[in-house]
Write an enzyme that holds these catalytic residues in place. Structure first.
Site, PDB file in Angstrom:
ATOM      1  N   GLY A  32       0.956  -1.142  -0.206  1.00  0.00           N
ATOM      2  CA  GLY A  32      -0.174   0.026  -0.009  1.00  0.00           C
ATOM      3  C   GLY A  32       0.778   1.265   0.110  1.00  0.00           C
ATOM      4  N   GLY A  86       0.207  -1.233   6.463  1.00  0.00           N
ATOM      5  CA  GLY A  86      -0.798  -0.208   6.351  1.00  0.00           C
ATOM      6  C   GLY A  86      -2.027  -0.855   6.959  1.00  0.00           C
ATOM      7  N   ALA A  87      -3.290   0.157   6.721  1.00  0.00           N
ATOM      8  CA  ALA A  87      -4.361  -0.635   6.974  1.00  0.00           C
ATOM      9  C   ALA A  87      -5.551   0.473   6.186  1.00  0.00           C
ATOM     10  CB  ALA A  87      -5.115  -0.642   8.369  1.00  0.00           C
ATOM     11  N   GLY A  98      -6.800  -5.145   2.863  1.00  0.00           N
ATOM     12  CA  GLY A  98      -7.121  -5.677   1.752  1.00  0.00           C
ATOM     13  C   GLY A  98      -7.549  -4.956   0.787  1.00  0.00           C
ATOM     14  N   GLY A  99      -7.364  -3.549   1.002  1.00  0.00           N
ATOM     15  CA  GLY A  99      -7.657  -2.616  -0.062  1.00  0.00           C
ATOM     16  C   GLY A  99      -6.718  -2.505  -1.333  1.00  0.00           C
ATOM     17  N   GLY A 100      -5.531  -3.275  -1.294  1.00  0.00           N
ATOM     18  CA  GLY A 100      -4.805  -3.597  -2.376  1.00  0.00           C
ATOM     19  C   GLY A 100      -4.793  -5.027  -2.734  1.00  0.00           C
ATOM     20  N   GLU A 106      -0.307 -10.575   3.562  1.00  0.00           N
ATOM     21  CA  GLU A 106       0.115  -9.741   4.571  1.00  0.00           C
ATOM     22  C   GLU A 106      -0.228 -10.300   5.838  1.00  0.00           C
ATOM     23  OE1 GLU A 106      -0.822  -5.379   2.789  1.00  0.00           O
ATOM     24  OE2 GLU A 106      -2.477  -6.406   3.215  1.00  0.00           O
TER      25      GLU A 106
HETATM   26  C1  5RP Z   1      -3.389  -3.864   1.047  1.00  0.00           C
HETATM   27  C2  5RP Z   1      -3.771  -3.211   2.419  1.00  0.00           C
HETATM   28  C3  5RP Z   1      -3.019  -1.948   2.544  1.00  0.00           C
HETATM   29  O1  5RP Z   1      -2.271  -1.983   3.651  1.00  0.00           O
HETATM   30  C4  5RP Z   1      -4.101  -0.947   2.763  1.00  0.00           C
HETATM   31  O2  5RP Z   1      -5.053  -1.047   1.820  1.00  0.00           O
HETATM   32  C5  5RP Z   1      -3.646   0.398   3.143  1.00  0.00           C
HETATM   33  O3  5RP Z   1      -3.212   1.042   1.836  1.00  0.00           O
HETATM   34  P1  5RP Z   1      -2.615   2.713   1.757  1.00  0.00           P
HETATM   35  O4  5RP Z   1      -1.624   3.017   2.809  1.00  0.00           O
HETATM   36  O5  5RP Z   1      -2.301   2.838   0.614  1.00  0.00           O
HETATM   37  O6  5RP Z   1      -4.063   3.285   2.322  1.00  0.00           O
HETATM   38  O7  5RP Z   1      -4.138  -3.833   2.992  1.00  0.00           O
HETATM   39  O8  5RP Z   1      -3.846  -4.993   0.726  1.00  0.00           O
END
Ligand code: 5RP
Length: 226
Positions: A32, A86-87, A98-100, A106
């Site tokens: 992320g 990240g989260a 899991g946004g990515g 992870e």
């Molecule tokens: C990827 C994740 C990332 O850590 C989460 O989406 C946060 O991303 P960002 O720092 O770009 O907001 O879980 O699967």
């Protein structure tokens, strides 16, 4: 899925967590945009003589670590002393990730680490976890898991790719259902209920895994110990 604060706030959080890394450590490298700041900061430290090995959690973090000159290892050879990740949302120390679509690897790396340092901007906090929970599923289980999470009270949506026709395919070759449960009153119960569904590879609820949260704002960083 992605939401977030300023790049400066993310950078402060990432750099603060990178400061906690000492010579000789094995470091889990999260995915992320905020974890990317930590990886770049570690790369600068490596250039200045820091001796570490990284365990990436995704194609993205492997590529970033390689570009930053961080030597890589695997969970077969080493145990991470620390993981920095990240989260997408934080409530009461629990996370939705899991946004990515990288949450399966992870979670393996973050859970294996002696300490998990979460890096977020201050826009990620909520009173209760309430954004959709990403659930990585085997492709054959798309319908059966969707039916089962519907029966658990969720509204699942197959994650679509943005610059490809069709669904997002994870680094592991699987699909992602974003499952909206509304506010999650009991994250532990929800995590157990999701984990036991056949065909679920991993879900994005990270319950009781974080040790510290490094929170970046536009002015400063604060560290919450859990
Ligand atoms: C990827 C994740 C990332 O850590 C989460 O989406 C946060 O991303 P960002 O720092 O770009 O907001 O879980 O699967």
């Amino acid at each position: 899925m992605k939401r977030g604060g300023s790049e400066d706030a993310k950078r402060r959080a990432g750099e603060s967590a990178a400061d906690a890394v000492d010579d000789g450590m094995v470091v889990g490298l999260g995915t992320g945009s905020t974890a990317a700041h930590a990886i770049r900061a570690l790369g600068r430290e490596v250039d200045a003589g820091l001796d570490i090995e990284g365990i990436p959690t995704s194609f993205q973090s492997r590529e970033l670590a390689h570009d930053a000159g961080i030597e890589l290892t695997t969970l077969d050879e080493s145990t991470p002393d620390i993981a920095i990740d990240g989260a997408d949302q934080v409530a009461d120390g629990h996370l939705i990730k899991g946004g990515g679509a990288a949450h399966a690897r992870e979670k393996i790396v973050d859970a294996a680490a002696d300490r998990l340092l979460v890096v977020v901007d201050d826009g990620k906090f909520a009173d209760e976890l309430d954004i959709p929970v990403p659930v990585e599923i085997l492709p054959d289980a798309r319908q059966t898991v969707a039916d089962a999470v519907r029966a658990q009270g969720s509204d699942p949506e197959l994650r679509r790719a943005e610059r490809k026709d069709g669904p997002v395919v994870t680094d592991n070759g699987n699909l992602v259902l974003d499952c909206d449960f509304g506010p999650i009153a009991n994250p532990t119960e929800r995590a157990v209920a999701l984990a036991e569904l056949p065909g679920v590879v991993e879900h994005g609820l990270f319950v009781d895994l974080a040790d510290e949260i490094h929170v970046g704002t536009d002015e400063r960083v604060r560290i919450e110990e859990l």
